[in-house]
Each structure stands twice: as C-alpha cells, then as structure tokens.
Enzyme design. Sequence first.
Site, PDB file in Angstrom:
ATOM      1  N   SER A  62       0.859  -1.182   0.000  1.00 22.85           N
ATOM      2  CA  SER A  62       0.000   0.000   0.000  1.00 22.85           C
ATOM      3  C   SER A  62       0.889   1.223   0.000  1.00 22.85           C
ATOM      4  O   SER A  62       2.041   1.164   0.421  1.00 22.85           O
ATOM      5  CB  SER A  62      -0.860   0.031   1.255  1.00 22.85           C
ATOM      6  OG  SER A  62      -0.093   0.424   2.382  1.00 22.85           O
ATOM      7  N   ASP A  63       0.378   2.344  -0.484  1.00 24.76           N
ATOM      8  CA  ASP A  63       1.069   3.594  -0.225  1.00 24.76           C
ATOM      9  C   ASP A  63       0.976   3.827   1.294  1.00 24.76           C
ATOM     10  O   ASP A  63       0.186   3.172   1.981  1.00 24.76           O
ATOM     11  CB  ASP A  63       0.449   4.752  -1.026  1.00 24.76           C
ATOM     12  CG  ASP A  63       1.466   5.870  -1.245  1.00 24.76           C
ATOM     13  OD1 ASP A  63       2.426   5.979  -0.462  1.00 24.76           O
ATOM     14  OD2 ASP A  63       1.294   6.651  -2.199  1.00 24.76           O
TER      15      ASP A  63
END
Length: 805
Positions: A326-327
Amino acid sequence: MSVRGSNALKLISSSPSETHFFLSTIPRTHKMKLHRLLLINLIYITVILVGVESTQSPPFSCDSSNPSTKSYPFCKTTLPISDRVRDLVSRLTLDEKISQLVNSAPAIPRLGIPAYEWWSEALHGVADAGPGIMFNGTIRSATSFPQVILTAASFDVHLWYRIGRAIGVEARAVYNAGQTKGLTFWAPNINIFRDPRWGRGQETPGEDPLVTGSYAVSYVRGVQGDCLQGLKRCGELQASACCKHFTAYDLDDWKGIDRFKFDARVTMQDLADTYQPPFHRCIEEGRASGIMCAYNRVNGVPSCADFNLLTNTARKRWNFEGYITSDCDAVSIIHDSYGFAKTPEDAVVDVLKAGMDVNCGTYLLNHTKSAVMQKKLPESEIDRALENLFAVRMRLGLFNGNPKGQPYGDIGPNQVCSVEHQTLALDAARDGIVLLKNSQRLLPLPKGKTMSLAVIGPNANSPKTLIGNYAGPPCKFITPLQALQSYVKSTMYHPGCDDVACSSPSIEKAVEIAQKADYVVLVVGLDQTQEREAHDRLDLVLPGKQQKLITSVAKAAKKQVVLVLLSGGPVDISFAKYSNNIGSILWAGYPGGAGGAAIAETIFGDHNPGGRLPVTWYPQDFTKIPMTDMRMRPESNSGYPGRTYRFYTGEKVFEFGYGLSYSTYSYESIPGTRNKLYFNQSSTAHVYEDTDFIRYTSVAQLGKELCDSNNISISIRVRNEGEMAGKHSVLLFVRRLKASAGSPIIKLVAFQSVHLNAGESADVGFLLNPCEHFSGPNKDGLMVIEEGTHFLVVGDQGHPVTVVV
Ligand SMILES: *[C@@H]1O[C@H](CO)[C@@H](O)[C@H](O)[C@H]1NC(C)=O
Ligand SMILES: *[C@@H]1O[C@H](CO)[C@@H](O)[C@H](O)[C@H]1NC(C)=O
Ligand SMILES: *[C@@H]1O[C@H](CO)[C@@H](O)[C@H](O)[C@H]1NC(C)=O
Ligand SMILES: *[C@@H]1O[C@H](CO)[C@@H](O)[C@H](O)[C@H]1NC(C)=O
C-alpha cells in the site's frame, strides 16, 4: 498539432563540437579546459568514499554457520521458491505472521530471519527518503541522476536502462555495506502527468503512455538485473523495483482536495489507453517485482481494496509475480477517511482479499488479529500475502546464506558514485535539456574570448533545486553559476530574488550587473517550494515577481539574454517566447548533481542540445479547468478542451515533442513500406459500424497470427545537416484521416534516438504491429481497429496506410 521535425529545427553555425566530459575522460584538448576541469574538481567536489572497508555486514537468513537454520527446507536453494516460501510460512505463529504484514518487518530470531524494511526509495538515484537507507556508514552519498521528467526528455530507452542499472548496483552496494535492511525500492512513478499543476509530475516520465511505459520497462529491467528473452520467471533480483501508484493517481492537493479523499472518476476508455498501459508494460514487459496501490479511489473503490485491479488485472491478466504494497497509510484511510469499510477489521479484510500483501504503516499490525478472531479473515489470506513477500526476499538472494561470493553479493562501496555512474548522470542531464528558443542564433555563446558574463536568478546557485525530490545526498554537485564561472573568469552574479517565490526582487542590483556584462544568463523557474508531493500548483506562470525581474534585466542588457528554466512541470513563459530581448530559452528540469555542468556546456556549445518536451506546455488559461477532471478526451458541449497532446484542442505554449538543436536534422523515408493492410481474412472477428459509418473490428477477435502477418516496417534516413555532432530522437506518430469521436488527434507509436556527427546520416527502422499501434479503445475499453487511412507521421512527412477490416 504539427509535429516538429526537420523544418522546426534551427540551423546554428558553430565550430564542430568537442565533447566536454566533465567528470570522466579528460579530453585531449587544450590546457585551459583541463585547468577548468581541475578547478571544478578541486573546489566543488566533496570526497565521499572515506576508506573502503565496511564495518557492517548485510543481514541475511540461512546462515550456513548455524546448523539449525541451515536444515530448514526454506533454506534449500535447490528447491523451487514456491516450496521454500510455503515451508517458511508454515513455521510461523499467527503473531509472527501478522508482524510481517507491515513495511518494517521485525526479525524472527528463532528461525534466524533478520528484520526487513520494505520501504526504500530510488526515484532517480538511491535516496534516503523513507526509513530504508542510512547514509551514515562507509557510503555517505549516491549518484544523483536528473529528476525523471528531464531524463524522459532524452527519448532514449537505452539511457533509461543504464540509469536503472546504475541505481540497482548502488542499491546493492548500500545493502552489502549494511546500511539498509531492505532492497525493495518504491520507484518508478509511472502515473501519467495528466495535469500541468501536479506537484509530482516532476517524478514521472511525462504525459505520454508509450514514453511512460517504455521508461518503466527500461528502468525496472536495469534496477532488477536482466531477465529478458521472454523468460517466464525472472530469477535473482539485483534489487526490486515497484510500479507506482496503481492507478489513476495524479493529484496531490489542489484547493483543499487531497489525494487521501480524492475519488478519480475515470472512463473505461481513458483507463484503457492512458492510465493503465504504463502499468501493464511495467509488469508484463518490465517484469517488475513490486506494485504500490494508490491512496485515491477510482470510481468509488480504494485502489488497495480493489480485487479487480490487484488480482484480476495485475496478477491474472498481466501475470504479475511479486508483492503489492500500500502507499503509506493508504490502508487506514479506507475506514478512517472514506468510511468505505465499516470497521477497521473490514478494511483489513478488504485489502488482503483484494490481493494487497504489505501495508506501509501499522494498520495491519493493529487490526489483523481481531479480524481473524472475529472470523472475518481466514488465515489463508495472510499466508497468501506472506508467500508473495518472502518470495521476493528469496529472489533477492536474502535466504541463501552469506551473500559474499554470490551474484550481487560482492558489489562494493567503490561502485557507488563511480566515475562511470557520474558520467552517466552528466550524460542524462545533457541529453534531457531542451532548447525552446534560439532567435538570431544567440546560442551557443562564444567561448575562449575575454568577455564578461552576468548570471542572475534565484536558481543560479541553488544546489537543492538541482536535486529535486526523492533524492539522496549527491556525491557532488555543481550549480549553473559554478559551471558558468568555469567558462568565464569575469562572471558577476546576483540572485535577483531572495528565493524562488520571489516576493521582493532586487531588480535594481540585477539590472546593474546586467548592464555591465557582455552576456546575461538568467536562471529562474520553480523548486520544491512551488511543486512537490502534497502540493499542486494553482498557477502555471512563474512565481512572484520573477517575470518582472526577467523582463527588467532583459531590457537593460546590452544584448539579448539567455533564459534557463529549472522546473519539473511546465511554466507559461509566453512573455519570454515572444520577447525580442530574450534570445534563447533552455528548459533543464531538475538536472541532478552534474546539472550545472550540462547547462554551461550547452550554453557554450560543448554540448548540442537534443532533448524534446515530454509534456504539453499549456497557457495559464488552462487553470480554469478543474484539476479533478480526469477526462482525457475533449467535450465540445461544455468547452472542456481535453488533456495532453493526444486530445487537447486549445492553445499551447510549447507542444509535446518540441525541442530545437544547434543542428538541423532532415528526414527521408525509405520506400518499401506496405501501405495496405487486410484484416478481412478473419473468420472470427465481427465487423461493426459506428454512427459515422466508420467500420471497426475487435483486436482480440482478430488473433495474433493475423495481427503479426500485418506487421509493417518503416525506415527513416536521418541526416545531421548541421556543423555539430548531436543526438536526435526520431518520434513516429500515427494520425487518422477521419477518426471516430474519442480517437486521439495524433499519438506516438515509436521513438528512437540516434547520435550523428556533423553531416552524418543513419537509417532508423521501426517495426509496427497495427493491432497494437493502429488500435484504440472504444467506450467500453475494448481495443478495436478502425478501417480507413492511418498516417505514419515523422516530422512533417506523412505516409498513408490503408486498413481494410
Ligand atoms: C546509522 O544510523 C542508524 C539509525 O539511526 C544507526 O542504527 C546506526 O548505528 C548508524 N550507523 C553508524 C555507522 O553510525
Ligand atoms: C497502531 O497502534 C499504535 C499503538 O497503539 C498507534 O501508535 C498507531 O497509530 C496505530 N496505527 C494506525 C495506523 O492507526
Ligand atoms: C478483403 O478486402 C479486399 C479489398 O476490399 C478484397 O479484395 C478481398 O477480397 C477481401 N478479402 C476477403 C477474404 O474478404
Ligand atoms: C510482428 O511484430 C511483433 C511485435 O510487435 C513480433 O512479436 C512478431 O514476431 C512480428 N511478426 C512478424 C511476422 O514479423
């Protein structure tokens, strides 16, 4: 648009170029130049490699000196990685498993597994952004390549590959020196530079999907080490690259709308030919071992919770093998900001079931156990993620015992900031610089004469501006002022403004030195205070009173002035384009550590510029379009002009692909090109007709054989008609005579860069596959090929090719 080719390039007469190598080869030239080089080296070079022996060693698993760990099947390099990861994961307790789902994965001492840090950065050189890399050991810096937008302007895939390879080597050296716990780098950023205001557009290869995809493939192959020749599985990784941000992420913070809240409304058509193709190629051709899912939602669904995107598209359709991160904190917002998930546990279930593997942040650490306890999440979902994660660590060779003596294990600190890498960084800056204007052949300036120079502007002597964002400490740097001083002894300097924001310029002082000098070089533009992550611009004009400074200085100067613009995104400099007092304009992006040298060499003719703009330069007027409007295609009812050279119908300051040189290049196409293509021999493909009676057929239905049998080759003879050697990129576009609504005005289908000496010519060949290059998506995102005449366009020449469906 008119594609700039031969006739747009201005002829400049000048003495044949002696290439001026700043860092590597001391050329066989006169003493003055040698003296200059030594001077630069003595004054500006900080020596970084203090001592060569490393005090720390890299972390690794499966230590052969430890008999208990060595016997585990997951340590047996003769077994397939799929077996090894299954064995490893089966040995972990639930708590140990959960601990591994976040970017800072702790050690598992009982199995001899060290801690691992998933988050490292290497956008345009090994960086210390993020917790991964520490430049506090033997290695104190890394080669600083130009910011990506400038590197893209070279239109040279081989250069991009070499940069990726150099970054991969330096990354491995940092690991081997024990200065990082990870080898997974979160680059390249391959989102389309959709809107000129985007603060992170500088990190990308620009607005064109083909250029962006090609950059991605070159960079990833370089960083990871070659796994070419259609190998189904790439073996060992030198370092791991990550295609980000998946997908349709290109807004940071504009008028209070930020990336965490933004819901990108994207059509299937725009997804198919704009937002997705770079990711498709990064994964399928580049064989990237990582993907980052973005903060934003796409049509209501958070990217990290999108099963269709992560699993169906990336893993199943594009055969992605690797890990998905994920960011940072992109998981927490799914519940906390969007309310997309009702509870934190639901958010955990959403992302793991969608196919995400690791969370940058701590959300999964906090909420995964309760999701399992509440029976919302089967443990098998965690195992699936962990198998992907450990497979990447194994492919990096981190479970093969001591890396010494193994592939990549002996890359030492002397390979960081090597002469070879620094020469490459200088080459990249040279090859990217774009000459935007050169009236009356003002450039190159005469050298070796006694003359005086005034250097003015807030970016003339700012090392920080050169480096851009997501960078590490550069091995060395040279500012434009320093490099210009090495050419002209009598150089006066004034910054003109306190800073780039330029709220209170010192115009009188700047004018004073401009009046005294024979020549004036202004170095202006933007920096990270104007465009950066979490900060989009509101305007396209120069900040504060920069324009006033420029026009006042240009008016006062004895001759026409030279304007050098440092910026990532485009700037509306129409005033300078049309000013008679401004003779020449160079755009130099954020050119990296060696950038000043490349700029000075270009100004004095030791380098012949050949870069071309990788984005459209829009006028200020464009800012009336909301940045949140993701549509690429124009819409005439509302007056929406569309975006990028493929669709935008409005005025431009400079167009995509534009760039002058000190040489003229002429094009001549070589006969032999087929001009009729028959797709009407397919028994399976249905032929449709749209409302404008344009007949088309589905590419998927035609089949590979029929597509391949219609391959078409075109060859262009390019001649350097000038008196200086130079590099030139040939851009091949396709344009339709009568296209259906929603088709691009024109689109790039191939490009190639050639180096040509004065008077030299070369044949540049392109092989096109019409199913790929002449096709486009319909409204549903299905790729179709239209009947009728398609033009292959190079420069101002067009070659018709008729398609029969
Ligand atoms: C570098 O910094 C890290 C983190 O602050 C620290 O753990 C490490 O000991 C430092 N290394 C050296 C050689 O100073
Ligand atoms: C996870 O828990 C820790 C400790 O309670 C807290 O500091 C952190 O903010 C939490 N993480 C998230 C993303 O909520
Ligand atoms: C395809 O079209 C060409 C030109 O219209 C025609 O001569 C040819 O017979 C067609 N072939 C088939 C298989 O229909
Ligand atoms: C046609 O081009 C594709 C690449 O676009 C290539 O894979 C294929 O081998 C080519 N086929 C022929 C017959 O040239």
